[in-house]
Design a protein around this motif. Structure first.
Motif, PDB file in Angstrom:
ATOM      1  N   TRP A   1       0.816  -1.216   0.000  1.00  0.00           N
ATOM      2  CA  TRP A   1       0.000   0.000   0.000  1.00  0.00           C
ATOM      3  C   TRP A   1       0.848   1.264   0.000  1.00  0.00           C
ATOM      4  CZ3 TRP A   1       0.367   3.495   3.965  1.00  0.00           C
ATOM      5  CH2 TRP A   1       0.969   3.049   5.141  1.00  0.00           C
ATOM      6  N   ARG A   2       2.040   1.220   0.591  1.00  0.00           N
ATOM      7  CA  ARG A   2       2.900   2.415   0.627  1.00  0.00           C
ATOM      8  C   ARG A   2       3.347   2.832  -0.774  1.00  0.00           C
ATOM      9  NH1 ARG A   2       4.692  -0.533   5.026  1.00  0.00           N
ATOM     10  NH2 ARG A   2       4.408   0.493   7.018  1.00  0.00           N
ATOM     11  N   LEU A   3       3.507   1.856  -1.636  1.00  0.00           N
ATOM     12  CA  LEU A   3       3.937   2.130  -3.001  1.00  0.00           C
ATOM     13  C   LEU A   3       2.932   3.008  -3.740  1.00  0.00           C
ATOM     14  CD1 LEU A   3       6.160   1.429  -5.040  1.00  0.00           C
ATOM     15  CD2 LEU A   3       4.801  -0.531  -5.737  1.00  0.00           C
ATOM     16  N   PHE A   4       1.653   2.861  -3.426  1.00  0.00           N
ATOM     17  CA  PHE A   4       0.608   3.653  -4.078  1.00  0.00           C
ATOM     18  C   PHE A   4       0.625   5.116  -3.638  1.00  0.00           C
ATOM     19  CE2 PHE A   4      -1.127  -0.706  -4.101  1.00  0.00           C
ATOM     20  CZ  PHE A   4      -1.200  -0.883  -5.466  1.00  0.00           C
ATOM     21  N   HIS A   5       1.225   5.388  -2.477  1.00  0.00           N
ATOM     22  CA  HIS A   5       1.305   6.755  -1.966  1.00  0.00           C
ATOM     23  C   HIS A   5       2.620   7.443  -2.335  1.00  0.00           C
ATOM     24  CE1 HIS A   5      -2.314   6.900   0.508  1.00  0.00           C
ATOM     25  NE2 HIS A   5      -2.107   5.624   0.724  1.00  0.00           N
ATOM     26  N   LYS A   6       3.528   6.702  -2.908  1.00  0.00           N
ATOM     27  CA  LYS A   6       4.853   7.247  -3.213  1.00  0.00           C
ATOM     28  C   LYS A   6       4.792   8.167  -4.426  1.00  0.00           C
ATOM     29  CE  LYS A   6       9.466   5.481  -2.806  1.00  0.00           C
ATOM     30  NZ  LYS A   6      10.299   4.288  -2.771  1.00  0.00           N
ATOM     31  N   ASP A   7       5.559   9.230  -4.365  1.00  0.00           N
ATOM     32  CA  ASP A   7       5.661  10.173  -5.471  1.00  0.00           C
ATOM     33  C   ASP A   7       6.262   9.453  -6.676  1.00  0.00           C
ATOM     34  OD1 ASP A   7       5.896  12.341  -7.122  1.00  0.00           O
ATOM     35  OD2 ASP A   7       7.225  13.483  -5.811  1.00  0.00           O
ATOM     36  N   THR A   8       5.653   9.594  -7.848  1.00  0.00           N
ATOM     37  CA  THR A   8       6.122   8.877  -9.040  1.00  0.00           C
ATOM     38  C   THR A   8       7.552   9.238  -9.409  1.00  0.00           C
ATOM     39  OG1 THR A   8       5.098  10.549 -10.459  1.00  0.00           O
ATOM     40  CG2 THR A   8       3.834   8.556 -10.043  1.00  0.00           C
ATOM     41  N   GLU A   9       7.967  10.448  -9.073  1.00  0.00           N
ATOM     42  CA  GLU A   9       9.340  10.866  -9.375  1.00  0.00           C
ATOM     43  C   GLU A   9      10.365  10.172  -8.475  1.00  0.00           C
ATOM     44  OE1 GLU A   9       9.415  15.104  -9.143  1.00  0.00           O
ATOM     45  OE2 GLU A   9       7.977  15.340 -10.783  1.00  0.00           O
ATOM     46  N   LYS A  10       9.920   9.675  -7.336  1.00  0.00           N
ATOM     47  CA  LYS A  10      10.830   9.019  -6.397  1.00  0.00           C
ATOM     48  C   LYS A  10      10.891   7.499  -6.584  1.00  0.00           C
ATOM     49  CE  LYS A  10      10.439  12.576  -2.899  1.00  0.00           C
ATOM     50  NZ  LYS A  10      10.037  12.917  -1.552  1.00  0.00           N
ATOM     51  N   ILE A  11      10.108   6.977  -7.506  1.00  0.00           N
ATOM     52  CA  ILE A  11      10.128   5.542  -7.777  1.00  0.00           C
ATOM     53  C   ILE A  11      11.301   5.248  -8.707  1.00  0.00           C
ATOM     54  CG2 ILE A  11       8.905   3.604  -8.833  1.00  0.00           C
ATOM     55  CD1 ILE A  11       6.300   4.934  -7.936  1.00  0.00           C
ATOM     56  N   ASN A  12      12.150   4.323  -8.298  1.00  0.00           N
ATOM     57  CA  ASN A  12      13.310   3.949  -9.092  1.00  0.00           C
ATOM     58  C   ASN A  12      12.884   2.827 -10.054  1.00  0.00           C
ATOM     59  OD1 ASN A  12      15.761   3.264 -10.160  1.00  0.00           O
ATOM     60  ND2 ASN A  12      16.816   3.067  -8.187  1.00  0.00           N
ATOM     61  N   ARG A  13      12.689   3.166 -11.313  1.00  0.00           N
ATOM     62  CA  ARG A  13      12.202   2.211 -12.299  1.00  0.00           C
ATOM     63  C   ARG A  13      13.297   1.275 -12.817  1.00  0.00           C
ATOM     64  NH1 ARG A  13       7.222   4.426 -13.155  1.00  0.00           N
ATOM     65  NH2 ARG A  13       7.061   6.674 -13.070  1.00  0.00           N
ATOM     66  N   SER A  14      14.547   1.663 -12.656  1.00  0.00           N
ATOM     67  CA  SER A  14      15.637   0.841 -13.171  1.00  0.00           C
ATOM     68  C   SER A  14      16.063  -0.242 -12.172  1.00  0.00           C
ATOM     69  CB  SER A  14      16.835   1.715 -13.533  1.00  0.00           C
ATOM     70  OG  SER A  14      17.315   2.365 -12.380  1.00  0.00           O
ATOM     71  N   LYS A  15      15.711  -0.079 -10.927  1.00  0.00           N
ATOM     72  CA  LYS A  15      16.090  -1.035  -9.894  1.00  0.00           C
ATOM     73  C   LYS A  15      15.054  -2.152  -9.807  1.00  0.00           C
ATOM     74  CE  LYS A  15      16.864  -1.362  -4.933  1.00  0.00           C
ATOM     75  NZ  LYS A  15      16.708  -0.671  -3.651  1.00  0.00           N
ATOM     76  N   THR A  16      15.524  -3.385  -9.872  1.00  0.00           N
ATOM     77  CA  THR A  16      14.644  -4.539  -9.733  1.00  0.00           C
ATOM     78  C   THR A  16      14.242  -4.660  -8.273  1.00  0.00           C
ATOM     79  OG1 THR A  16      15.820  -5.632 -11.519  1.00  0.00           O
ATOM     80  CG2 THR A  16      14.432  -7.014 -10.133  1.00  0.00           C
ATOM     81  N   GLN A  17      12.963  -4.912  -8.056  1.00  0.00           N
ATOM     82  CA  GLN A  17      12.470  -4.978  -6.689  1.00  0.00           C
ATOM     83  C   GLN A  17      11.662  -6.255  -6.501  1.00  0.00           C
ATOM     84  OE1 GLN A  17      10.236  -1.524  -5.578  1.00  0.00           O
ATOM     85  NE2 GLN A  17      10.022  -2.153  -3.463  1.00  0.00           N
ATOM     86  N   TYR A  18      11.888  -6.928  -5.389  1.00  0.00           N
ATOM     87  CA  TYR A  18      11.138  -8.136  -5.040  1.00  0.00           C
ATOM     88  C   TYR A  18       9.909  -7.717  -4.247  1.00  0.00           C
ATOM     89  CZ  TYR A  18       9.937 -12.619  -2.982  1.00  0.00           C
ATOM     90  OH  TYR A  18       9.273 -13.742  -2.596  1.00  0.00           O
ATOM     91  N   PHE A  19       8.734  -8.178  -4.671  1.00  0.00           N
ATOM     92  CA  PHE A  19       7.502  -7.840  -3.974  1.00  0.00           C
ATOM     93  C   PHE A  19       7.131  -8.998  -3.037  1.00  0.00           C
ATOM     94  CE2 PHE A  19       7.152  -5.043  -7.667  1.00  0.00           C
ATOM     95  CZ  PHE A  19       6.911  -3.861  -7.020  1.00  0.00           C
ATOM     96  N   ARG A  20       7.247  -8.724  -1.766  1.00  0.00           N
ATOM     97  CA  ARG A  20       6.917  -9.697  -0.737  1.00  0.00           C
ATOM     98  C   ARG A  20       5.446 -10.086  -0.847  1.00  0.00           C
ATOM     99  NH1 ARG A  20       6.177  -7.268   4.371  1.00  0.00           N
ATOM    100  NH2 ARG A  20       4.556  -8.663   5.077  1.00  0.00           N
ATOM    101  N   GLY A  21       5.146 -11.341  -0.723  1.00  0.00           N
ATOM    102  CA  GLY A  21       3.767 -11.808  -0.784  1.00  0.00           C
ATOM    103  C   GLY A  21       3.329 -12.180  -2.194  1.00  0.00           C
ATOM    104  N   LEU A  22       3.954 -11.560  -3.194  1.00  0.00           N
ATOM    105  CA  LEU A  22       3.628 -11.890  -4.582  1.00  0.00           C
ATOM    106  C   LEU A  22       4.609 -12.923  -5.139  1.00  0.00           C
ATOM    107  CD1 LEU A  22       2.792  -8.383  -6.043  1.00  0.00           C
ATOM    108  CD2 LEU A  22       1.216 -10.116  -5.243  1.00  0.00           C
ATOM    109  N   ASN A  23       5.707 -13.129  -4.410  1.00  0.00           N
ATOM    110  CA  ASN A  23       6.757 -14.073  -4.805  1.00  0.00           C
ATOM    111  C   ASN A  23       7.319 -13.794  -6.182  1.00  0.00           C
ATOM    112  OD1 ASN A  23       6.432 -15.405  -2.348  1.00  0.00           O
ATOM    113  ND2 ASN A  23       4.805 -16.681  -3.187  1.00  0.00           N
ATOM    114  N   GLU A  24       7.540 -12.526  -6.473  1.00  0.00           N
ATOM    115  CA  GLU A  24       8.180 -12.158  -7.749  1.00  0.00           C
ATOM    116  C   GLU A  24       8.992 -10.895  -7.584  1.00  0.00           C
ATOM    117  OE1 GLU A  24       5.112 -10.087 -10.427  1.00  0.00           O
ATOM    118  OE2 GLU A  24       4.262 -12.072 -10.131  1.00  0.00           O
TER     119      GLU A  24
END
Length: 109
Positions: A86-109
């Motif tokens: 849910w925190r990701l939905f509140h994050k400023d789009t400019e502060k999201i690092n699109r080049s960094k791979t991120q593991y999403f807990r609970g989604l197993n990906e």
């Protein structure tokens, strides 16, 4: 409280001085709007940005929770994405690092 505020401005500033006020910034309290028009007859009422953003965030969270309740299956991918990240939905789009791979807990990906 509004009586105290009205008395403060009426006793301290003349109607001519209060009429010169161009804008008044307030929060979303409807009571303020009632006496501001009387105290400052020519002022535009502006709702402060913080409270507008806060209202939008609350509405967004209410919608997210409503969708969660409609999902039914707590093990579905959509439910997990909305619940855990849910925190990701509140994050400023400019502060999201699109080049960094991120593991999403609970989604197993």
């Amino acid at each position: 409280m509004s009586k105290n505020i009205c008395a403060y401005f009426e006793n301290r500033y003349s109607l001519e001085e209060r009429s010169a006020v161009k804008s008044v910034v307030i929060d979303l309290n409807a009571n303020y709007q009632l006496f501001i028009k009387r105290l400052f007859p020519h002022a535009k009422i502006i709702i402060d940005r913080f409270h507008v953003v806060q209202l939008i965030n609350r509405a967004f969270d209410q919608l997210r929770v409503k969708i969660l309740k409609q999902q039914g299956d707590k093990h579905s991918r959509i439910y997990k994405a909305l619940k855990i990240n849910w925190r990701l939905f509140h994050k400023d789009t400019e502060k999201i690092n699109r080049s960094k791979t991120q593991y999403f807990r609970g989604l197993n990906e």
